[in-house]
Design a protein around this motif. Structure first.
Motif, PDB file in Angstrom:
ATOM      1  N   SER A   1       0.830  -1.210   0.000  1.00 26.29           N
ATOM      2  CA  SER A   1       0.000   0.000   0.000  1.00 26.29           C
ATOM      3  C   SER A   1       0.860   1.253   0.000  1.00 26.29           C
ATOM      4  O   SER A   1       0.586   2.199  -0.741  1.00 26.29           O
ATOM      5  CB  SER A   1      -0.924   0.018   1.214  1.00 26.29           C
ATOM      6  N   ARG A   2       1.895   1.246   0.832  1.00 24.43           N
ATOM      7  CA  ARG A   2       2.793   2.409   0.881  1.00 24.43           C
ATOM      8  C   ARG A   2       3.491   2.601  -0.465  1.00 24.43           C
ATOM      9  O   ARG A   2       3.626   3.725  -0.945  1.00 24.43           O
ATOM     10  CB  ARG A   2       3.809   2.256   2.005  1.00 24.43           C
TER      11      ARG A   2
ATOM     12  N   THR B   1       2.391   1.701  -3.412  1.00 27.54           N
ATOM     13  CA  THR B   1       1.395   2.182  -4.366  1.00 27.54           C
ATOM     14  C   THR B   1       1.110   3.661  -4.151  1.00 27.54           C
ATOM     15  O   THR B   1       1.014   4.429  -5.115  1.00 27.54           O
ATOM     16  CB  THR B   1       0.090   1.367  -4.238  1.00 27.54           C
TER      17      THR B   1
END
Length: 154
Positions: free
Chosen positions: A127-128, A130
């Protein structure tokens, strides 16, 4: 980019890392939710938890360097997680070990290593990555220098 690494060596060295760590490695049972202690040799086995540690290590290494761990997994009904590590490549042996050691440190919960949290480590890292790669949602355009916005000084 490096060639294939010796998967057996990756597992043996990682087993030694886990054996020297004083924190017990725990895994929650799916049906009972009871915690089970996982021996280092099972965790470091290509058919044990090694696929999960390599996946988490890959996500962390990609986040930090932009380069990951190429891991070839094959379905295996006899494997603990349903997959077996067939090949590890794409980076140096040291990078693989350091990435998995970082994953170990990130699953520490009160002095116990919670293997279930490897999926969380992987998801958060991805997530980070992305978010950092995504373009800004709004573009404020060029920003004037403070002196130009305020006007000339007296």
């Amino acid at each position: 980019m490096s060639g294939s690494l010796d998967t057996g060596r990756v597992g043996r060295v990682f087993e030694t890392v886990l054996q020297r760590d004083s924190r017990p490695l725990m895994l929650r049972g799916l049906s009972s939710w009871r915690l089970h202690r996982i021996p280092a040799h099972v965790a470091a086995s290509p058919g044990g938890l090694l696929p999960a540690f390599l996946t988490a290590g890959d996500a962390l290494l990609r986040e930090a360097t932009g380069q990951g761990i190429e891991t070839a997994l094959t379905p295996d009904r006899q494997a603990l997680l349903g997959y077996r590590v067939e090949r590890v490549a794409g980076t140096r042996f040291t990078d693989v070990m350091l990435a998995m050691i970082e994953a170990v440190d990130q699953i520490d919960r009160g002095g116990r290593l919670m293997a279930d949290d490897l999926t969380l480590v992987t998801a958060l890292s991805r997530s980070r990555t992305t978010l950092l790669a995504a373009p800004a949602l709004t573009d404020p355009g060029p920003v004037a220098e403070p002196a130009a916005r305020i006007g000339p000084s007296p």
